[in-house]
Design an enzyme around this catalytic site. Structure first.
Site, PDB file in Angstrom:
ATOM      1  N   SER B  55     -66.806  68.925  49.343  1.00  0.00           N
ATOM      2  CA  SER B  55     -66.394  67.960  50.364  1.00  0.00           C
ATOM      3  C   SER B  55     -64.967  68.277  50.734  1.00  0.00           C
ATOM      4  O   SER B  55     -64.155  68.606  49.864  1.00  0.00           O
ATOM      5  CB  SER B  55     -66.445  66.529  49.824  1.00  0.00           C
ATOM      6  OG  SER B  55     -67.730  65.989  49.940  1.00  0.00           O
ATOM      7  N   GLU B  62     -54.386  65.712  65.837  1.00  0.00           N
ATOM      8  CA  GLU B  62     -55.284  65.174  66.860  1.00  0.00           C
ATOM      9  C   GLU B  62     -56.534  64.537  66.242  1.00  0.00           C
ATOM     10  O   GLU B  62     -57.542  64.401  66.895  1.00  0.00           O
ATOM     11  CB  GLU B  62     -55.684  66.299  67.808  1.00  0.00           C
ATOM     12  CG  GLU B  62     -54.523  67.052  68.423  1.00  0.00           C
ATOM     13  CD  GLU B  62     -53.988  68.182  67.535  1.00  0.00           C
ATOM     14  OE1 GLU B  62     -54.545  68.376  66.430  1.00  0.00           O
ATOM     15  OE2 GLU B  62     -53.014  68.844  67.939  1.00  0.00           O
ATOM     16  N   SER B  63     -56.498  64.144  64.989  1.00  0.00           N
ATOM     17  CA  SER B  63     -57.543  63.426  64.246  1.00  0.00           C
ATOM     18  C   SER B  63     -58.022  64.189  62.995  1.00  0.00           C
ATOM     19  O   SER B  63     -57.236  64.376  62.089  1.00  0.00           O
ATOM     20  CB  SER B  63     -58.677  62.939  65.136  1.00  0.00           C
ATOM     21  OG  SER B  63     -58.167  61.970  66.060  1.00  0.00           O
ATOM     22  N   HIS B  68     -69.216  68.132  54.407  1.00  0.00           N
ATOM     23  CA  HIS B  68     -69.858  67.840  53.118  1.00  0.00           C
ATOM     24  C   HIS B  68     -71.050  68.781  53.030  1.00  0.00           C
ATOM     25  O   HIS B  68     -71.840  68.851  53.979  1.00  0.00           O
ATOM     26  CB  HIS B  68     -70.326  66.385  53.056  1.00  0.00           C
ATOM     27  CG  HIS B  68     -69.212  65.424  53.327  1.00  0.00           C
ATOM     28  ND1 HIS B  68     -68.162  65.242  52.470  1.00  0.00           N
ATOM     29  CD2 HIS B  68     -68.952  64.629  54.386  1.00  0.00           C
ATOM     30  CE1 HIS B  68     -67.313  64.366  52.985  1.00  0.00           C
ATOM     31  NE2 HIS B  68     -67.777  63.974  54.146  1.00  0.00           N
ATOM     32  N   CYS B  83     -58.604  64.183  69.764  1.00  0.00           N
ATOM     33  CA  CYS B  83     -58.142  63.447  70.935  1.00  0.00           C
ATOM     34  C   CYS B  83     -57.251  64.379  71.750  1.00  0.00           C
ATOM     35  O   CYS B  83     -56.743  65.374  71.237  1.00  0.00           O
ATOM     36  CB  CYS B  83     -57.442  62.150  70.546  1.00  0.00           C
ATOM     37  SG  CYS B  83     -56.011  62.364  69.506  1.00  0.00           S
TER      38      CYS B  83
END
Lengths: 144, 144
Positions: B55, B62-63, B68, B83
């Site tokens: 994971s 930008e986020s 996983h 974004c």
């Protein structure tokens, strides 16, 4: 079909902008949310942006929780991705909404990793049995 | 309606299980994917699980990008949340699929944080102008 993961896309509109600006509050909220969901935390990464806005992720043994905040729009995007039957992601979503004083929450649940019912399954990561997992892996390797 | 974020839910079936088991390969792939998407990396957190499975999250300005893996099912769940208009999340998705030797990829795009067109927007985080952002924040604060 069975799903390997359960993914909640949580839209939080009408939040308290001061809460959305505070990296300490956001980090504390997300870490606590992971705990109330019964998750096992394995990593935490939070960052504050200029002039405001916070992004952060809590990596858990059962996948992750993430948040991105736009204080200027009173909006936060939260994702709660879990696997296994022992977790309570909905409780985590409610907890985060409460802490951010959200007035308008919507949640979409997406079932991730759909596989055939006849494929031998086991609880991955959370509460997984190593032997069962190794067996399933061998079995599936032969099937491909 | 305009969306503050663009979220790709990427389902990768039929991947190389050996690739899905390697934390080094997964970390390198996700970090490189963020770069090919033109993202600015601000944090990285990857973890390996017993008996196998990885994971990890790359937090970007930008986020985020997350993954996983379930090697026993040859499956990986990837999320690419961005974004701003400068990023190329689709290129990142293709890159990850290639590196994991994925035979069956599907992508769902979710527009996150929908707000009215008349609400004054600005490029958040990525290439954001602090003054414009502060102005928008004041303006919106007055509107509530």
């Amino acid at each position: 079909m069975q799903a390997l993961g359960k993914h909640l896309l949580v839209e939080l509109h009408g939040c308290d902008p001061e809460a959305l600006k505070s990296i300490d509050l956001i980090r504390e909220t997300m870490v606590s949310a992971a705990k109330v969901a019964n998750a096992t935390i394995v990593g935490v990464s939070f960052h504050e942006f200029s002039p405001f806005g916070v992004s952060g992720v809590v990596v858990i043994a059962e996948s992750h929780l993430s948040i991105h905040t736009w204080p200027e729009y009173r909006y936060a995007a939260v994702d709660i991705f879990t696997c296994g039957d022992l977790l309570r992601p909905e409780v985590a979503a409610d907890y985060i909404a409460l802490k951010l004083k959200c007035k308008n929450m919507s949640v979409v649940e997406v079932r991730r990793g759909l596989i055939g019912k006849n494929v031998r399954g086991f609880s991955h990561k959370a509460g997984s049995s190593e032997e069962k997992a190794a067996d399933a892996y061998k079995e599936l390797s032969l099937a491909y």
